[in-house]
Design a protein around this motif. Sequence first.
Motif, PDB file in Angstrom:
ATOM      1  N   GLY A  12       0.791  -1.222   0.000  1.00 43.39           N
ATOM      2  CA  GLY A  12       0.000   0.000   0.000  1.00 43.39           C
ATOM      3  C   GLY A  12       0.823   1.273   0.000  1.00 43.39           C
ATOM      4  O   GLY A  12       0.287   2.348   0.234  1.00 43.39           O
ATOM      5  N   THR A  13       2.112   1.170  -0.278  1.00 43.05           N
ATOM      6  CA  THR A  13       2.927   2.385  -0.338  1.00 43.05           C
ATOM      7  C   THR A  13       2.886   3.022  -1.723  1.00 43.05           C
ATOM      8  O   THR A  13       3.264   4.170  -1.883  1.00 43.05           O
ATOM      9  CB  THR A  13       4.399   2.108   0.056  1.00 43.05           C
ATOM     10  OG1 THR A  13       4.941   1.130  -0.828  1.00 43.05           O
ATOM     11  CG2 THR A  13       4.480   1.622   1.496  1.00 43.05           C
ATOM     12  N   THR A  14       2.418   2.263  -2.717  1.00 42.53           N
ATOM     13  CA  THR A  14       2.206   2.797  -4.057  1.00 42.53           C
ATOM     14  C   THR A  14       0.815   2.370  -4.537  1.00 42.53           C
ATOM     15  O   THR A  14       0.246   1.399  -4.035  1.00 42.53           O
ATOM     16  CB  THR A  14       3.272   2.311  -5.066  1.00 42.53           C
ATOM     17  OG1 THR A  14       3.197   0.895  -5.185  1.00 42.53           O
ATOM     18  CG2 THR A  14       4.674   2.730  -4.648  1.00 42.53           C
ATOM     19  N   CYS A  15       0.299   3.090  -5.514  1.00 39.93           N
ATOM     20  CA  CYS A  15      -1.037   2.819  -6.044  1.00 39.93           C
ATOM     21  C   CYS A  15      -1.118   1.415  -6.635  1.00 39.93           C
ATOM     22  O   CYS A  15      -0.235   0.990  -7.370  1.00 39.93           O
ATOM     23  CB  CYS A  15      -1.389   3.862  -7.102  1.00 39.93           C
ATOM     24  SG  CYS A  15      -2.979   3.575  -7.920  1.00 39.93           S
ATOM     25  N   VAL A  16      -2.184   0.735  -6.315  1.00 42.62           N
ATOM     26  CA  VAL A  16      -2.387  -0.628  -6.779  1.00 42.62           C
ATOM     27  C   VAL A  16      -2.507  -0.706  -8.305  1.00 42.62           C
ATOM     28  O   VAL A  16      -2.194  -1.726  -8.897  1.00 42.62           O
ATOM     29  CB  VAL A  16      -3.603  -1.263  -6.064  1.00 42.62           C
ATOM     30  CG1 VAL A  16      -4.903  -0.696  -6.577  1.00 42.62           C
ATOM     31  CG2 VAL A  16      -3.603  -2.753  -6.157  1.00 42.62           C
ATOM     32  N   TRP A  17      -2.919   0.395  -8.950  1.00 43.49           N
ATOM     33  CA  TRP A  17      -3.083   0.381 -10.404  1.00 43.49           C
ATOM     34  C   TRP A  17      -1.880   0.940 -11.152  1.00 43.49           C
ATOM     35  O   TRP A  17      -1.413   0.334 -12.095  1.00 43.49           O
ATOM     36  CB  TRP A  17      -4.344   1.135 -10.827  1.00 43.49           C
ATOM     37  CG  TRP A  17      -5.588   0.359 -10.566  1.00 43.49           C
ATOM     38  CD1 TRP A  17      -6.002  -0.771 -11.215  1.00 43.49           C
ATOM     39  CD2 TRP A  17      -6.572   0.622  -9.584  1.00 43.49           C
ATOM     40  NE1 TRP A  17      -7.186  -1.212 -10.686  1.00 43.49           N
ATOM     41  CE2 TRP A  17      -7.562  -0.372  -9.678  1.00 43.49           C
ATOM     42  CE3 TRP A  17      -6.717   1.609  -8.617  1.00 43.49           C
ATOM     43  CZ2 TRP A  17      -8.680  -0.402  -8.866  1.00 43.49           C
ATOM     44  CZ3 TRP A  17      -7.827   1.576  -7.802  1.00 43.49           C
ATOM     45  CH2 TRP A  17      -8.799   0.573  -7.932  1.00 43.49           C
ATOM     46  N   ASP A  18      -1.398   2.113 -10.782  1.00 47.52           N
ATOM     47  CA  ASP A  18      -0.332   2.717 -11.585  1.00 47.52           C
ATOM     48  C   ASP A  18       1.021   2.822 -10.885  1.00 47.52           C
ATOM     49  O   ASP A  18       1.982   3.297 -11.475  1.00 47.52           O
ATOM     50  CB  ASP A  18      -0.753   4.076 -12.148  1.00 47.52           C
ATOM     51  CG  ASP A  18      -0.966   5.136 -11.085  1.00 47.52           C
ATOM     52  OD1 ASP A  18      -0.651   4.904  -9.901  1.00 47.52           O
ATOM     53  OD2 ASP A  18      -1.455   6.224 -11.437  1.00 47.52           O
ATOM     54  N   GLY A  19       1.109   2.397  -9.638  1.00 50.06           N
ATOM     55  CA  GLY A  19       2.390   2.374  -8.937  1.00 50.06           C
ATOM     56  C   GLY A  19       2.889   3.717  -8.442  1.00 50.06           C
ATOM     57  O   GLY A  19       4.031   3.826  -7.997  1.00 50.06           O
TER      58      GLY A  19
END
Length: 109
Positions: free
Chosen positions: A28-35
């Motif tokens: 959860g430290t980066t977006c699940v879709w675009d990182g």
Amino acid sequence: METGTAIDVLELLALPSLAKLTEQQVRGTTCVWDGVPLTSATAVDLGERAASRAGQPVRWFPRSCHPCTSKAALQALHVHAPTCEQCTDEAALCEVGRGLYRLMREARR
């Protein structure tokens, strides 16, 4: 993000396969879709999810950025509305449709 309905519309958002995500996306430290890197101010909590990893059941807590949440809510609305009798009769009365629309709008802010 509060959707304002009894229906948890976040559960209707199609997430990428857990196996295809980076460790940062899973944590959860980066977006699940675009990182895109996330902070507590920029993240949308997508709720607890159940999945399987290495053949074992796991719980994970995906997060996303606001633009991706808005896009995912719009996609979920496009999947939901054509097959929903209430949406085809009078969309304003469909709790799910209203929730997805509200989520899409709130995430754009």
